[in-house]
Design a protein around this motif. Structure first.
Motif, PDB file in Angstrom:
ATOM      1  N   ASP A  67       0.860  -1.194   0.000  1.00  0.00           N
ATOM      2  CA  ASP A  67       0.000   0.000   0.000  1.00  0.00           C
ATOM      3  C   ASP A  67       0.895   1.242   0.000  1.00  0.00           C
ATOM      4  O   ASP A  67       1.214   1.804   1.049  1.00  0.00           O
ATOM      5  CB  ASP A  67      -0.915  -0.024   1.224  1.00  0.00           C
ATOM      6  CG  ASP A  67      -1.817   1.203   1.308  1.00  0.00           C
ATOM      7  OD1 ASP A  67      -1.839   2.001   0.348  1.00  0.00           O
ATOM      8  OD2 ASP A  67      -2.494   1.355   2.343  1.00  0.00           O
ATOM      9  N   ARG A  68       1.295   1.662  -1.185  1.00  0.00           N
ATOM     10  CA  ARG A  68       2.226   2.791  -1.284  1.00  0.00           C
ATOM     11  C   ARG A  68       1.601   4.083  -0.772  1.00  0.00           C
ATOM     12  O   ARG A  68       2.268   4.900  -0.132  1.00  0.00           O
ATOM     13  CB  ARG A  68       2.673   2.970  -2.740  1.00  0.00           C
ATOM     14  CG  ARG A  68       3.618   1.875  -3.220  1.00  0.00           C
ATOM     15  CD  ARG A  68       4.246   2.243  -4.528  1.00  0.00           C
ATOM     16  NE  ARG A  68       3.251   2.404  -5.578  1.00  0.00           N
ATOM     17  CZ  ARG A  68       3.510   2.871  -6.788  1.00  0.00           C
ATOM     18  NH1 ARG A  68       4.731   3.267  -7.106  1.00  0.00           N
ATOM     19  NH2 ARG A  68       2.562   2.956  -7.706  1.00  0.00           N
ATOM     20  N   LYS A  69       0.330   4.271  -1.046  1.00  0.00           N
ATOM     21  CA  LYS A  69      -0.339   5.494  -0.590  1.00  0.00           C
ATOM     22  C   LYS A  69      -0.363   5.549   0.937  1.00  0.00           C
ATOM     23  O   LYS A  69      -0.161   6.605   1.541  1.00  0.00           O
ATOM     24  CB  LYS A  69      -1.760   5.577  -1.137  1.00  0.00           C
ATOM     25  CG  LYS A  69      -2.432   6.918  -0.842  1.00  0.00           C
ATOM     26  CD  LYS A  69      -3.813   6.988  -1.474  1.00  0.00           C
ATOM     27  CE  LYS A  69      -4.431   8.372  -1.280  1.00  0.00           C
ATOM     28  NZ  LYS A  69      -4.473   8.784   0.144  1.00  0.00           N
ATOM     29  N   GLY A  70      -0.613   4.390   1.558  1.00  0.00           N
ATOM     30  CA  GLY A  70      -0.621   4.342   3.011  1.00  0.00           C
ATOM     31  C   GLY A  70       0.738   4.715   3.586  1.00  0.00           C
ATOM     32  O   GLY A  70       0.823   5.439   4.583  1.00  0.00           O
ATOM     33  N   LEU A  71       1.798   4.216   2.959  1.00  0.00           N
ATOM     34  CA  LEU A  71       3.150   4.551   3.400  1.00  0.00           C
ATOM     35  C   LEU A  71       3.423   6.046   3.257  1.00  0.00           C
ATOM     36  O   LEU A  71       3.995   6.682   4.138  1.00  0.00           O
ATOM     37  CB  LEU A  71       4.182   3.763   2.578  1.00  0.00           C
ATOM     38  CG  LEU A  71       4.427   2.306   2.978  1.00  0.00           C
ATOM     39  CD1 LEU A  71       5.236   1.600   1.905  1.00  0.00           C
ATOM     40  CD2 LEU A  71       5.144   2.222   4.323  1.00  0.00           C
ATOM     41  N   ASP A  74       1.161   8.497   3.105  1.00  0.00           N
ATOM     42  CA  ASP A  74       0.322   9.263   4.032  1.00  0.00           C
ATOM     43  C   ASP A  74       0.883   9.217   5.455  1.00  0.00           C
ATOM     44  O   ASP A  74       0.725  10.177   6.227  1.00  0.00           O
ATOM     45  CB  ASP A  74      -1.110   8.724   4.029  1.00  0.00           C
ATOM     46  CG  ASP A  74      -1.824   9.006   2.710  1.00  0.00           C
ATOM     47  OD1 ASP A  74      -1.335   9.856   1.932  1.00  0.00           O
ATOM     48  OD2 ASP A  74      -2.867   8.369   2.460  1.00  0.00           O
ATOM     49  N   ALA A  75       1.541   8.090   5.783  1.00  0.00           N
ATOM     50  CA  ALA A  75       2.106   7.944   7.123  1.00  0.00           C
ATOM     51  C   ALA A  75       3.445   8.663   7.252  1.00  0.00           C
ATOM     52  O   ALA A  75       4.005   8.750   8.345  1.00  0.00           O
ATOM     53  CB  ALA A  75       2.288   6.464   7.453  1.00  0.00           C
ATOM     54  N   SER A  89       6.261   7.639   6.015  1.00  0.00           N
ATOM     55  CA  SER A  89       7.309   6.650   6.232  1.00  0.00           C
ATOM     56  C   SER A  89       8.487   6.900   5.304  1.00  0.00           C
ATOM     57  O   SER A  89       8.316   7.169   4.113  1.00  0.00           O
ATOM     58  CB  SER A  89       6.758   5.240   6.002  1.00  0.00           C
ATOM     59  OG  SER A  89       7.789   4.283   6.059  1.00  0.00           O
ATOM     60  N   SER A 125       8.693   4.898   1.956  1.00  0.00           N
ATOM     61  CA  SER A 125       8.000   5.324   0.740  1.00  0.00           C
ATOM     62  C   SER A 125       8.927   6.040  -0.234  1.00  0.00           C
ATOM     63  O   SER A 125       8.617   6.160  -1.420  1.00  0.00           O
ATOM     64  CB  SER A 125       6.824   6.239   1.088  1.00  0.00           C
ATOM     65  OG  SER A 125       7.281   7.456   1.662  1.00  0.00           O
ATOM     66  N   ASP A 156       1.732  -1.568  -7.680  1.00  0.00           N
ATOM     67  CA  ASP A 156       1.762  -1.794  -6.228  1.00  0.00           C
ATOM     68  C   ASP A 156       1.966  -3.252  -5.852  1.00  0.00           C
ATOM     69  O   ASP A 156       1.655  -3.661  -4.730  1.00  0.00           O
ATOM     70  CB  ASP A 156       0.479  -1.280  -5.559  1.00  0.00           C
ATOM     71  CG  ASP A 156       0.396   0.242  -5.594  1.00  0.00           C
ATOM     72  OD1 ASP A 156       1.399   0.876  -5.950  1.00  0.00           O
ATOM     73  OD2 ASP A 156      -0.666   0.781  -5.254  1.00  0.00           O
ATOM     74  N   GLN A 198       3.269  -3.144   7.961  1.00  0.00           N
ATOM     75  CA  GLN A 198       1.908  -2.685   8.233  1.00  0.00           C
ATOM     76  C   GLN A 198       1.153  -2.357   6.947  1.00  0.00           C
ATOM     77  O   GLN A 198      -0.078  -2.226   6.953  1.00  0.00           O
ATOM     78  CB  GLN A 198       1.947  -1.450   9.130  1.00  0.00           C
ATOM     79  CG  GLN A 198       2.616  -1.678  10.476  1.00  0.00           C
ATOM     80  CD  GLN A 198       2.741  -0.397  11.271  1.00  0.00           C
ATOM     81  OE1 GLN A 198       1.892   0.488  11.204  1.00  0.00           O
ATOM     82  NE2 GLN A 198       3.809  -0.283  12.044  1.00  0.00           N
ATOM     83  N   TYR A 199       1.880  -2.217   5.860  1.00  0.00           N
ATOM     84  CA  TYR A 199       1.269  -1.844   4.586  1.00  0.00           C
ATOM     85  C   TYR A 199       1.513  -2.909   3.527  1.00  0.00           C
ATOM     86  O   TYR A 199       1.488  -2.629   2.334  1.00  0.00           O
ATOM     87  CB  TYR A 199       1.839  -0.497   4.116  1.00  0.00           C
ATOM     88  CG  TYR A 199       1.637   0.603   5.128  1.00  0.00           C
ATOM     89  CD1 TYR A 199       0.450   1.339   5.156  1.00  0.00           C
ATOM     90  CD2 TYR A 199       2.604   0.874   6.089  1.00  0.00           C
ATOM     91  CE1 TYR A 199       0.252   2.325   6.113  1.00  0.00           C
ATOM     92  CE2 TYR A 199       2.404   1.863   7.049  1.00  0.00           C
ATOM     93  CZ  TYR A 199       1.238   2.585   7.051  1.00  0.00           C
ATOM     94  OH  TYR A 199       1.040   3.564   8.000  1.00  0.00           O
TER      95      TYR A 199
END
Length: 249
Positions: free
Chosen positions: A9-13, A15-16, A18, A21, A32, A86-87
């Motif tokens: 989940d690249r978007k999740g990374l 947004d976090a 990280s 990313s 992805d 986590q992603y």
């Protein structure tokens, strides 16, 4: 084949916030997902390119200890693994999605194998009704062996087949002769239904026939042939003319 696809989940990374990313293998990952098409997959590339980060996340997502060992190990000497797990989602092959799951698993990290050996001794000092854990490793303390001997003892005695084995730079303590012997062990374990994911700098290990090699580059992960890897090219050039590389500026 137990795992056929690794979804991230690249978007999740992003947004976090990280740092993961920003690594090229994440930024340029097509669709992805990373697809695994062979029982043995090698990851090669320069230091700091993300090989260990990727393998560590796969191991944790598969239920293994981030510092090494199987799912039965839970020790932690330092919380250092990234948040990539986590992603991440591991997609199993159709035949292994329900009834056919790996019966054995192990995550070998060269840099923290000392901690695994120590934890084995600590657990074996506790009262137990079953045999000692070290018996699964050949019966001899891993600390009483050289680094290379303990690595090889792990593969010979602990890896039983029908397993998912994730190895992070296993060649670190092995001589060239032991690396060749390791190739035979990997091939035999594949015949017993195992899958390997291996990060390495060794042009010897990546010579394994029918393996898939992904190289970490500034443009992302690229599937390459053995002869196209930077490790192979540089090693071949050096062996052909070491004096060229050792000349003073």
């Amino acid at each position: 084949m137990f795992i056929r696809e690794i979804r991230i989940d690249r978007k999740g990374l992003e947004d976090a916030g990280s740092y993961v990313s920003k690594l090229p293998f994440i930024r340029f990952l097509q669709g992805d997902s990373l697809f695994l098409t062979a029982p043995v997959t090698f990851f090669v590339g320069e230091n700091g390119s993300g090989k260990s980060t990727l393998l560590e996340a796969i191991a944790v997502t598969a239920g293994m200890n981030p510092e090494g060992g199987s799912g039965n190990f839970s020790f932690s000497t330092r919380e250092s693994h990234s948040d990539l797990c986590q992603y991440m989602t591991l997609v199993r092959s159709a035949v292994s999605s329900t009834a056919h799951r790996w019966k054995d698993s192990y995550f070998l990290r060269a840099e923290s194998f000392f901690n695994v050996a120590t934890n084995i001794e600590e657990m074996d000092r506790l009262p137990a009704f079953s045999r000692k854990i070290i018996e699964s490793y050949g019966g001899r303390s891993l600390h009483e062996q050289s680094h290379g001997e303990s690595f090889f003892s792990l593969m010979v005695n602990r890896f039983g087949g029908n397993g998912l084995y994730i190895l992070d730079e296993p060649e670190a303590a092995l001589s060239p002769a032991r690396q060749i012997a390791m190739l035979h062990l990997i091939r035999d374990l594949v015949k017993k239904g195992s899958q390997f994911l291996i990060s390495t700098h060794s042009p010897i290990l990546t010579a394994l026939p029918d393996a898939v090699i992904y190289e970490f580059r500034e443009t992302g992960l690229t599937e390459v042939r053995w002869e196209e890897t930077e490790n192979y090219i540089l090693t071949k050039r050096f062996l052909s003319s070491p004096s060229y590389f050792l000349e003073e500026d």
